[in-house]
Design a protein around this motif. Structure first.
Motif, PDB file in Angstrom:
ATOM      1  N   GLU A   1      10.924   2.388  27.593  1.00  0.00           N
ATOM      2  CA  GLU A   1      11.070   1.060  27.009  1.00  0.00           C
ATOM      3  C   GLU A   1      10.764   1.033  25.518  1.00  0.00           C
ATOM      4  N   LYS A   2      10.105   2.052  25.000  1.00  0.00           N
ATOM      5  CA  LYS A   2       9.681   2.046  23.598  1.00  0.00           C
ATOM      6  C   LYS A   2      10.694   2.812  22.758  1.00  0.00           C
ATOM      7  N   PRO A   3      11.425   2.117  21.909  1.00  0.00           N
ATOM      8  CA  PRO A   3      12.439   2.811  21.115  1.00  0.00           C
ATOM      9  C   PRO A   3      11.820   3.492  19.889  1.00  0.00           C
ATOM     10  N   LEU A   4      12.619   4.311  19.290  1.00  0.00           N
ATOM     11  CA  LEU A   4      12.237   4.955  18.033  1.00  0.00           C
ATOM     12  C   LEU A   4      12.204   3.913  16.926  1.00  0.00           C
ATOM     13  N   ARG A   5      11.224   4.025  16.026  1.00  0.00           N
ATOM     14  CA  ARG A   5      11.111   3.095  14.915  1.00  0.00           C
ATOM     15  C   ARG A   5      11.367   3.823  13.603  1.00  0.00           C
ATOM     16  N   ILE A   6      12.063   3.142  12.710  1.00  0.00           N
ATOM     17  CA  ILE A   6      12.324   3.652  11.364  1.00  0.00           C
ATOM     18  C   ILE A   6      11.388   2.902  10.423  1.00  0.00           C
ATOM     19  N   VAL A   7      10.379   3.605   9.940  1.00  0.00           N
ATOM     20  CA  VAL A   7       9.351   2.978   9.128  1.00  0.00           C
ATOM     21  C   VAL A   7       9.877   2.605   7.759  1.00  0.00           C
ATOM     22  N   GLY A   8      10.735   3.438   7.188  1.00  0.00           N
ATOM     23  CA  GLY A   8      11.284   3.147   5.865  1.00  0.00           C
ATOM     24  C   GLY A   8      12.501   3.996   5.594  1.00  0.00           C
ATOM     25  N   VAL A   9      13.287   3.572   4.623  1.00  0.00           N
ATOM     26  CA  VAL A   9      14.514   4.263   4.235  1.00  0.00           C
ATOM     27  C   VAL A   9      14.497   4.468   2.727  1.00  0.00           C
TER      28      VAL A   9
ATOM     29  N   LEU B   1      17.413  -2.477  10.989  1.00  0.00           N
ATOM     30  CA  LEU B   1      17.854  -1.256  11.661  1.00  0.00           C
ATOM     31  C   LEU B   1      17.045  -1.011  12.932  1.00  0.00           C
ATOM     32  N   ASN B   2      15.757  -1.343  12.893  1.00  0.00           N
ATOM     33  CA  ASN B   2      14.931  -1.187  14.096  1.00  0.00           C
ATOM     34  C   ASN B   2      15.410  -2.106  15.212  1.00  0.00           C
ATOM     35  N   LYS B   3      15.847  -3.329  14.856  1.00  0.00           N
ATOM     36  CA  LYS B   3      16.349  -4.242  15.878  1.00  0.00           C
ATOM     37  C   LYS B   3      17.630  -3.702  16.515  1.00  0.00           C
ATOM     38  N   ILE B   4      18.476  -3.067  15.690  1.00  0.00           N
ATOM     39  CA  ILE B   4      19.699  -2.481  16.241  1.00  0.00           C
ATOM     40  C   ILE B   4      19.360  -1.313  17.166  1.00  0.00           C
ATOM     41  N   VAL B   5      18.393  -0.453  16.729  1.00  0.00           N
ATOM     42  CA  VAL B   5      18.001   0.686  17.556  1.00  0.00           C
ATOM     43  C   VAL B   5      17.415   0.212  18.874  1.00  0.00           C
ATOM     44  N   ALA B   6      16.606  -0.868  18.833  1.00  0.00           N
ATOM     45  CA  ALA B   6      15.999  -1.387  20.066  1.00  0.00           C
ATOM     46  C   ALA B   6      17.056  -1.882  21.041  1.00  0.00           C
ATOM     47  N   GLN B   7      18.123  -2.474  20.508  1.00  0.00           N
ATOM     48  CA  GLN B   7      19.173  -2.987  21.395  1.00  0.00           C
ATOM     49  C   GLN B   7      20.056  -1.852  21.928  1.00  0.00           C
TER      50      GLN B   7
END
Length: 1104
Positions: free
Chosen positions: A188-196, A142-148
């Motif tokens: 350049e720094k996207p939001l990160r999802i640490v856990g779900v 999910l973090n990779k999708i958010v970064a893109q």
């Protein structure tokens, strides 16, 4: 990363090779130990190296001696050598310390890398697929999708701020009309999802997710207000918290999910790096703000009950309800007390340790409450009640923080947190909770109130709330959710300008406002508001539609909340016509009411059985109607099991001792006393004693009565005050659990006053249980006259319980329309009003009321049925004397209203209040038929602790009442008197009961009264007089009189009793009907009895 020589390095389990065939993770060959038999290199070169190292070390030490040799050759003093040696040693020591620090830092860094690699999945190594966490799952995909997606999200934000937010800001304030966004970059720094974490859904049509998000971004947003040459912005932001995402409703068509709701359960950690904030806050209209206030507003906007709703399908129904759904429940938080708090106050620069001035902050989401401050106390008693709405279970937490109040900065004393899911599971949670970050405990009682979509239990809830001790606000019986949707055709302002409409909604003194929608007369708000209701039967919702300036009202609406009580599922969803507005102006709202119900099965308390015979009345009614007819008309009422189970609590406020002195004179130089009085609070009623002037040991001797139920948790609150001209001073308080009195039946105690240095209060509490027999009524009336004091109201002899079920055949309004009836039950000066049933000629009320009855033979129950806006529909007067001759003192049937049109189904039952602690007992010679019913209750007089000397005196007095061997009345008639000396109060007491067989001298019966005089004094100070009874030869008085004098003086007096009549209305002459003179020295005043005395002429002496 370089490592210093000699440092050992043991690889962690993450550094070990996953298989022997992995060459990348094999240790280097140079570091392996050679085998002696494997043909390795010879040992010679190693020995030569050791010799070379020894020679090098010896050479260095010789070089150290060179400066000493040179100093001696030149002839310098040895001091130069010592100074140089000291400088060298100092430099060497500093260098060694730096090297040691570097080695420790490198070791710490290596350990941190190994620990991070073992425990966290955010390190440079990827965890194996078999590694998982029980609560939180990985979301790297999910973090990779958010970064893109992040750059494209930045483009959307730029468009949103420029096209939507900027126009709204410009329209909200005339000083911001030149407001623009000059730069919007998410960085350049996207939001990160640490856990779900995925929760089990509460309903099948929703999915619940918790996202642990962390954002440390280089966002840059710049704004400009050209009019004031102001530039400001945001450069960098941090946001950390748990975001709950709800996917609902799930639909059977693409995209499957109808909408996405997002919010933070708890306030997130937010840190914004502002630029030019000082310039922005200098703009007129914004000068009252601060950066802290702005941060709090932004954080609160993201926290429950606020939600961000994103509809995914067109024409989604109930958008407002999805944005602000009904709460899961209400938690009633009783903040009772704390104990063992730490002392924070210090005096004389810390040499003397004081206490603390604690107060508590109670918080759930954005709902925050602050208790009052208790000065100088480490074991405070707050006893405050708050009600909070719970939206998400599990997830939300109740947080209590305790602080010490100080003039500068308050000191932290500790906090506790509790998940609301535990309260939901327990129903009622009453416990002491330890404070974290400090010492001590806090006492909370937490009650989970369910939301009921029907009004069936409203009466039970209101009755329950009457016994709940709650401050600073009374307990709520319901909540109201108002979904404000839109308005149509609002009137234009002057000059045909479009208004900027906003809405104010008010219930009593609580007002909430909607946002303003600019430049339209057909605004769409889609907002929700919630209110707590104490009594929805009588409260109203007031709606004011105003222009944004709040000065011009462009529409109004007043809605009685009783309308919702009769609506399906307590819900109204419709258009409402506005008054004081345009002809077509209307407002669309959805109103949802829910009753707050505490499940009594969660509370353990003994239930009181229903009155005898209450359940077998229906068995006597004949069966009417058939299976094809309408439902048969009931012949008897069907009250619930709690009807008629009330008791009466008789409260004797006797005296107090050692009260503190509050009065000061001459600027405080002269210390006075106090003028104390007592305030009582119980079951929603308040009582107040008389004021005793300048006495620290006052004696009130007053009696109060209140109707109570067996609902647990009720308390009698007693407060003592000093009466002053401006503000009364506090002299102490105490509380008595009602459960204790109801279980024991009697309580006679000295209670220590709290929150004051000294003082105690003497109370006597007695539970009176109504009895369905009139055998003891006359004795009860006599006992009441004995124990009644001069300052107290007349005591109750019976309790009347009325259950009004329904009415039928009420007259129609204007001939065709049914009325909207309600009923009023009245006994004396006490009334009870039922709810209003909308448009019904056969309303069903199903309500009960109780009344204290002082004279059952003379009082009556009056019922008036009225229509809302139509006036009286019918009257009923029921003399209570009819109940005294009815079976079990109960009437349960249909009663015809006096206008001949309409009937009411009513149950009225009377219960005689017999005191077990005043000397009343059944006399077999007088009431033989009632002995069986009385034998069921044990004799409790002998088991009681010694009370006062007056109690056995009352028993002795009543044994002679109404003796069957009565002397015939004399020619002038008789008067019935009780005379005795009350040794505790040092008073002579006389009760004038009645007269009989008086002589009639004129055409009409006399207007009689009795005058008493203590001889030989004939002044007004010793004269007493009863009230006047009109036109009767057998008047009933039952009035009590007192004289303050010692016993030896009373024995020297004579009591002169004269029965007189007013001659005429205009004349001051009084006709003497007869008199009697009692020599108190010849009477046993300690064993006073009620006796008949013959009346004689003025010249004769009286006899008994």
């Amino acid at each position: 990363m370089e490592r210093s020589p000699g440092e050992g390095y043991s690889p962690s389990p993450m550094d070990q090779p996953s298989a022997p065939s992995d060459p990348a993770d094999q240790p280097p060959a140079a570091h392996t130990t050679p085998d002696p038999g494997s043909g390795g290199p010879p040992a010679g070169p190693g020995a030569a190296g050791e010799a070379l190292a020894m020679l090098t070390s010896f050479g260095r030490r010789l070089l150290v001696l060179v400066p000493v040799y040179l100093a001696g050759a030149v002839g310098l003093s040895v001091g130069f050598v010592l100074v140089g040696l000291a400088l060298y040693l100092g430099w060497r020591r500093v260098r060694d310390e730096k090297e040691r620090s570097l080695r420790v830092a490198r070791q710490l860094l290596d350990d941190e890398e190994r620990l991070t690699a073992k425990t966290l999945y955010m390190s440079h190594r990827e965890l194996p697929a078999w590694v998982s966490f029980p609560d939180v799952e990985k979301a790297e995909w999910l973090n990779k999708i958010v970064a893109q997606v992040w750059p494209f999200l930045g483009q959307y934000m730029e468009k949103l701020l420029a096209e939507t937010v900027a126009p709204a800001v410009r329209g909200s304030n005339p000083h911001l009309q030149t407001f623009t966004f000059t730069r919007v970059e998410l960085g350049e720094k996207p939001l990160r999802i640490v856990g779900v974490k995925v929760h089990p859904a509460q309903r099948k049509e929703q999915i619940l997710l918790d996202l642990n998000i962390s954002y440390v971004g280089d966002v840059q947003i710049d704004v400009e207000v050209k009019k004031y040459f102001c530039k400001a912005g945001v450069k960098g932001m941090q946001l950390h918290g748990i975001l709950r995402v709800i996917l609902e409703p799930l639909v059977g068509d693409l995209p499957i999910v109808g909408a996405v709701s997002m919010f933070f359960i708890r306030r997130p950690t937010l840190d914004i790096n502002w630029t030019g904030m000082t310039n922005l806050l200098d703009i007129p209209g914004l000068s009252s703000l601060s950066d802290t206030m702005i941060m709090d507003s932004i954080a609160a906007f993201l926290v429950l009950p606020n939600r961000l709703l994103v509809p995914l399908v067109p024409n989604l129904q109930d958008v407002a309800q999805l944005r602000s759904p009904l709460p899961r429940g209400i938690i009633r938080i009783h903040l009772l007390a704390a104990q063992g708090l730490s002392s924070k106050d210090k005096y004389v620069k810390g040499l003397i340790e004081g206490k603390s001035d604690p107060y508590a902050l109670v918080r759930l989401g954005t709902q925050t409450f602050c208790s009052h401050v208790i000065n100088e106390e480490l074991n405070p008693q707050w006893r405050e009640t708050y009600e909070v709405m719970v939206h998400e279970v599990p997830g939300q937490e109740i947080e209590v923080e305790v602080f010490d109040k100080d003039p500068d900065k308050d000191d932290f004393l500790g906090r506790m947190k509790l998940d609301v899911g535990k309260v939901l599971q327990a129903g009622v949670l009453d416990d002491w909770f330890p404070l974290q970050g400090g010492q001590g405990q806090v006492h909370l009682r937490l009650e989970w109130l369910s939301l009921l979509p029907g009004a069936e239990k409203l009466e039970q809830v209101l009755q329950w709330n009457q016994g709940v001790s709650s401050r600073p606000e009374p307990p709520s019986a319901a909540i109201l959710a108002v979904y404000l949707d839109r308005a149509q055709d609002l009137p234009l302002k002057k000059g045909n300008k479009e208004p900027n409409p906003m809405v104010q909604l008010s219930i009593q003194d609580v007002t909430q406002e909607s946002k303003a929608v600019y430049s339209t007369n057909c605004p769409v708000w889609e907002e929700a508001f919630r209110f707590f209701l104490q009594d929805p039967r009588s409260q109203e919702l007031d709606v004011q539609v105003k222009d944004d300036s709040r000065a011009l009202t462009i529409g109004a609406l007043t809605l009685p909340l009783a309308r919702l009580l009769t609506a399906p599922e307590l819900t109204l969803d419709q258009w409402f016509q506005l008054s004081s507005s345009g002809p077509n102006s209307r407002l669309y709202m959805k109103l949802v009411m829910r009753i707050l119900y505490l499940d009594s099965s969660e509370i353990c308390f003994s239930t009181v059985p229903g009155p005898p015979g209450a359940g077998d009345l229906d068995s006597e009614s004949p069966q009417m109607g058939s299976s094809v007819d309408a439902p048969p008309r009931p012949c008897h009422t069907t009250p619930d099991s709690h009807f008629g189970t009330e008791n009466v609590l008789r409260i004797h406020v006797l005296e107090a001792q050692d009260l503190i002195a509050k009065d000061r004179f001459l600027g405080g130089l002269v210390k006075g006393k106090s003028d104390p009085y007592v305030k009582l609070k119980l079951a929603g009623r308040s009582f107040r004693s008389r004021v005793v002037r300048e006495d620290l040991n006052p004696r009130w001797n007053e009696v109060f009565e209140v109707i109570v139920t067996s609902i647990p948790g009720q308390e009698l609150e007693v407060e003592v005050f000093d009466k002053d001209l401006d503000k009364d001073d506090f002299l102490g308080r105490c509380k008595v659990s009602l459960t204790t009195v109801l279980n024991s039946g009697f309580l006679d105690e000295w209670l220590t006053l709290e929150d004051v240095p000294s003082g105690r209060l003497h109370l006597r509490l007695e539970r009176l249980t109504p009895r369905p027999t009139a055998a003891e009524l006359e004795e009860v009336l006599q006992v009441n006259s004995l124990i009644q004091t001069q300052k107290s109201a007349e005591l109750a002899a019976a309790l009347l319980s009325v259950y009004l079920e329904r009415a039928e055949d009420l007259p129609l309004r204007k001939g065709t329309k049914p009325p909207s009836p309600y009923a009023t039950l009245t006994v004396g000066d006490t009334s009870h009003k039922t709810k209003t049933v909308s448009q019904a000629s056969a309303p069903v009320w199903g309500e009960s009321a109780s009344f204290l009855i002082r004279k059952p033979h003379a009082e009556s129950l009056e019922l008036q049925v009225r229509g809302e806006g139509t006036g009286a529909l019918g009257l009923l007067a029921l003399p209570l004397s009819e109940l005294l001759v009815a079976d079990r003192l109960c009437l349960d049937r249909w009663f015809t209203l006096n206008n001949g049109q309409g009937q009411v189904l009513l149950r009225a039952q009377l219960g005689i209040l017999v005191s077990q602690h005043s000397g009343v007992e059944a006399h077999s010679h007088s009431y033989s038929h009632s002995s069986s019913s009385l034998s069921e209750e044990p004799e409790v007089w002998g088991a009681l602790p010694p009370m006062t000397s007056s109690a056995p005196e009352l028993r002795q007095r009543l044994t002679h009442v109404d003796s069957p061997l009565e002397v015939p009345a004399g020619p002038l008639g008789q008067v019935k008197l009780t005379v005795w000396y009350y040794s505790e109060e040092r008073k002579l007491v006389s009760i004038v009961h009645s007269c009989r067989a008086l002589r009639q001298s004129g055409r009409d019966p006399p207007d009689t009264y009795v005058s008493l005089l203590l001889l030989p004094d004939k002044n007004r100070g010793t004269k007493r007089k009863t009230s006047q009874k009109k036109k009767t030869l057998s008047p009933e008085f039952n009035e009590r009189f007192e004289w303050d004098l010692p016993l030896d003086e009373a024995l020297r007096r004579k009591l002169d009793v004269s029965v007189k009549s007013n001659s005429s209305f205009m004349s001051r002459e009084r006709e003497l009907l007869g008199k009697v003179q009692l020599d108190l020295a010849e009477m046993d005043l300690s064993q006073g009895t009620a006796q008949w005395y013959d009346l004689v002429d003025d010249k004769d002496k009286g006899s008994s």
